[in-house]
Motif scaffolding. Structure first.
Motif, PDB file in Angstrom:
ATOM      1  N   TRP A   1       8.559  19.264   7.685  1.00 35.84           N
ATOM      2  CA  TRP A   1       8.188  17.940   7.200  1.00 35.84           C
ATOM      3  C   TRP A   1       9.070  16.860   7.820  1.00 35.84           C
TER       4      TRP A   1
ATOM      5  N   PHE B   1       2.447   4.791   3.218  1.00 33.32           N
ATOM      6  CA  PHE B   1       2.591   5.173   4.621  1.00 33.32           C
ATOM      7  C   PHE B   1       2.941   3.935   5.440  1.00 33.32           C
TER       8      PHE B   1
ATOM      9  N   LYS C   1       3.840  10.866  -1.683  1.00 37.40           N
ATOM     10  CA  LYS C   1       4.542   9.753  -1.047  1.00 37.40           C
ATOM     11  C   LYS C   1       4.187   8.440  -1.750  1.00 37.40           C
ATOM     12  N   HIS C   2       5.070   7.464  -1.576  1.00 35.72           N
ATOM     13  CA  HIS C   2       4.804   6.153  -2.164  1.00 35.72           C
ATOM     14  C   HIS C   2       3.775   5.389  -1.353  1.00 35.72           C
TER      15      HIS C   2
ATOM     16  N   GLU D   1      12.623   5.614  -0.771  1.00 39.71           N
ATOM     17  CA  GLU D   1      11.232   5.269  -0.518  1.00 39.71           C
ATOM     18  C   GLU D   1      10.600   6.370   0.332  1.00 39.71           C
ATOM     19  N   LYS D   2       9.701   7.120  -0.262  1.00 43.31           N
ATOM     20  CA  LYS D   2       9.073   8.241   0.434  1.00 43.31           C
ATOM     21  C   LYS D   2       7.851   7.749   1.211  1.00 43.31           C
ATOM     22  N   TRP D   3       7.889   7.941   2.528  1.00 44.23           N
ATOM     23  CA  TRP D   3       6.766   7.499   3.356  1.00 44.23           C
ATOM     24  C   TRP D   3       6.596   8.423   4.554  1.00 44.23           C
ATOM     25  N   LEU D   4       5.454   8.303   5.202  1.00 43.23           N
ATOM     26  CA  LEU D   4       5.139   9.042   6.410  1.00 43.23           C
ATOM     27  C   LEU D   4       4.426   8.109   7.380  1.00 43.23           C
TER      28      LEU D   4
ATOM     29  N   GLU E   1      11.133  13.447   7.445  1.00 45.98           N
ATOM     30  CA  GLU E   1      11.938  12.993   6.311  1.00 45.98           C
ATOM     31  C   GLU E   1      12.370  11.552   6.526  1.00 45.98           C
ATOM     32  N   SER E   2      12.055  10.701   5.548  1.00 44.12           N
ATOM     33  CA  SER E   2      12.390   9.280   5.660  1.00 44.12           C
ATOM     34  C   SER E   2      13.873   9.025   5.412  1.00 44.12           C
TER      35      SER E   2
ATOM     36  N   ALA F   1      -1.834   9.303  -0.750  1.00 38.27           N
ATOM     37  CA  ALA F   1      -0.433   9.187  -1.158  1.00 38.27           C
ATOM     38  C   ALA F   1      -0.130  10.129  -2.319  1.00 38.27           C
TER      39      ALA F   1
END
Length: 585
Positions: free
Chosen positions: A381, A59, A56-57, A388-391, A383-384, A51
């Protein structure tokens, strides 16, 4: 309304069919939308190092809910051709969904698939699309081509017909009803045929179709492998106490707001009201863990080398056995005694009975595959679309074999192959410069030797472990402080795999596997051509290597079957290079 139109496994979505890829379903070809449209992705996966590296925060697991709609898709390409040879209408399927009865039209599409608006017969997606060096993708410009490669607006009816006199593109022609004759598709896959046409900057998975690009276009076949290359990063996860992190992730917004408005008193009130039953001993422990959690979020970003250094330290830091955690371990391994005849080459051989890998989908590239260990490769990339940044990610549980090379022998050997090592470094640097990527780590003879040995072992292990070579993956640990390889397999099943690979890590069996792998590498069915190959950018940065001897499935290789050379591992005919295993074979 029943709207299920296909199935893929979570692992397939991460590695092969993610957002931006063209997927063949039962009735049509589809494209999964960007993760901003994934409203059913709820389950969180967390790995601190990964992370931090990706910024990112956390996943999220790929949603899988047994029959309920999981992921939104659109049909792509939009242009379809009628299967009726008397009709052969070429049309944009989006035009079928207009009007006040669009709901009924969508229902019919979901039940029966795409239909020709002229004769109502079954239609198929068009076979060509176009891309550009910036990874955009759009429909083939059928109207532009039918109008003699001129930008002409008309409402004419397009048809795609075949003369039937050959199987090549020259027998196909597209015709607009406003034109007197059709235009042959000869050259439809040649970029030189599109000199007057520029990319529009479309990303269908983001529902962006005309952002402006202006680059030259690259024609592609819809099902070609270079339409989509997933950009995946993975890490071997060593579990810590993640319960506190999950609590902070779930309550992050509220805790930050309370702390900003009321300071520590705001945190104390929120803790007393909502978090006293979340495993903390008292507010003091809660506050200390919260400060640590924020510190991890704000740390300087790791690079991929640092993640591998952390894994390498875990593999090499114990002398006998290890379990992490001790109860219900997600990582379990034991050291095997290195036999005397192998001590010159290896300092440690580890049977990894259980491990957990987290694979994260960053995005994708088109036309060329991404290189994992470079700075800022040109990927699109995911994009959420939220704060809240996640993948998307998937957890796999498995087993493996870790091998640490003898550093003293490695250093002495590198001095003897200094010239060849420099060749690989120079060619690799030129290749990165051509791609516009910044180098993070050198690729010298040590990396190439370990990488080649990894492939040779995977080929041999696939014959005796019960796993195919496609199922066995590699991780190469190479730097001034690292020299090791991990060969492993995994399954999304919580129980993991069946033990066939780790069994090959016992010394008696490993000795046999190693000897057979080295003996197989002495000769290739393509020799003397293969053995005489020199490292070159045109040869995918490889030396003496080909699919007959050294290359494996690209899903198993971390470098896309680049940087391989048998002559660094075993002695080859007419080779003056000193191999690493010169006295063993």
């Amino acid at each position: 309304m029943k709207n299920k139109i296909g199935e893929i496994r979570p692992g397939q979505l991460i590695t092969t069919f993610g957002p931006g890829a063209i997927i063949d379903s039962v009735n049509d070809s589809l494209m999964i939308l960007d993760i901003r449209y994934w409203d059913r992705a709820k389950d969180i996966v967390y790995d601190k190092n990964l992370a931090n590296f990706l910024g990112k925060h956390y996943f999220k697991k790929v949603p899988a809910t047994n029959g309920i709609t999981d992921l939104p898709v659109i049909p792509f390409p939009f242009y379809h051709e009628c299967s009726n040879i008397k009709c052969r209408h070429l049309f944009d399927i989006r035009d079928n969904f207009g009007g006040s009865d669009y709901r009924e039209k969508i229902r019919e599409y979901l039940e029966k698939g795409p239909r020709c608006p002229s004769c109502n017969r079954r239609a198929h997606p068009a076979r060509f699309v176009i891309s550009c060096e910036d990874n955009h993708l759009e429909d083939f410009p059928w109207k532009w081509w039918a109008h003699g490669k001129e930008p002409k607006e008309c409402n004419g009816r397009l048809t795609l017909s075949s003369a039937g006199d050959s199987s090549g593109l020259e027998s196909l022609s597209v015709k607009c009803s406003c034109m007197d004759s059709g235009k042959s598709l000869r050259g439809a896959l040649d970029p030189k045929s599109f000199k007057g046409y520029k990319c529009k900057g479309a990303h269908p998975h983001k529902l962006e179709f005309n952002d402006g690009c202006g680059k030259d276009v690259i024609p592609l076949q819809r099902g070609a492998s270079n339409v989509y290359f997933a950009a995946v990063r993975s890490a071997i996860s060593f579990s810590e106490n993640s319960d506190f992190r999950r609590t902070f992730i779930d309550h992050r917004k509220e805790l930050i707001a309370r702390e900003e408005d009321y300071g520590i008193d705001g945190l104390k009130k929120y803790y007393d009201r909502y978090l006293t039953n979340c495993g903390f001993d008292d507010f003091k422990q809660f506050y200390n863990e919260w400060i640590r959690f924020k510190g991890n979020e704000n740390n300087e970003k790791l690079n991929y080398k640092q993640i591998k250094e952390f894994e390498y330290e875990r593999f090499t830091s114990f002398k006998d056995k290890i379990k992490i955690p001790k109860e219900n371990p997600e990582f379990e391994a034991e050291v095997q005694p290195v036999p005397k005849e192998l001590q010159r080459y290896f300092s440690k051989i580890v049977q990894v009975h259980r491990l957990k890998e987290i694979m994260v989908l960053l995005g994708f590239m088109r036309n060329d595959s991404p290189e994992p260990e470079v700075k800022n490769p040109k990927i699109v990339w995911l994009e959420s679309g939220t704060e809240e940044k996640w993948l998307p990610a998937v957890e796999t549980f498995g087993e493996g074999i870790f091998i640490e090379f003898n550093r003293e022998t490695v250093n002495n050997w590198l001095q003897s192959v200094e010239e060849q090592s420099k060749k690989f470094s120079v060619v690799y640097d030129k290749w990165l410069k051509k791609k516009g990527w910044a180098k993070l780590e050198d690729r010298n003879a040590l990396y190439v030797m370990m990488h080649t040995l990894s492939h040779l072992l995977i080929k041999q292990l696939s014959l005796k472990s019960g796993y195919s070579s496609v199922a066995i993956k590699e991780r190469i640990y190479c730097s001034e402080t690292m020299a090791g390889i991990l060969l492993y397999t995994g399954s999304a099943d919580q129980e993991g795999t069946l033990g066939g690979l780790v069994e090959m890590g016992s010394i008696d069996k490993f000795r046999e596997i190693l000897n057979e792998a080295l003996e197989e590498a002495l000769f290739c069915t393509n020799d003397p051509v293969c053995s005489s190959l020199e490292v070159d950018e045109e040869n995918d940065l490889n030396g003496s290597a080909c699919f007959a001897c050294s290359m494996i499935s690209e899903t198993s290789c971390e470098a896309g079957n680049r940087l391989l050379d048998r002559s660094l591992v075993v002695p080859l005919q007419d080779s003056v290079i000193k191999p690493y295993f010169d006295e063993l074979i």
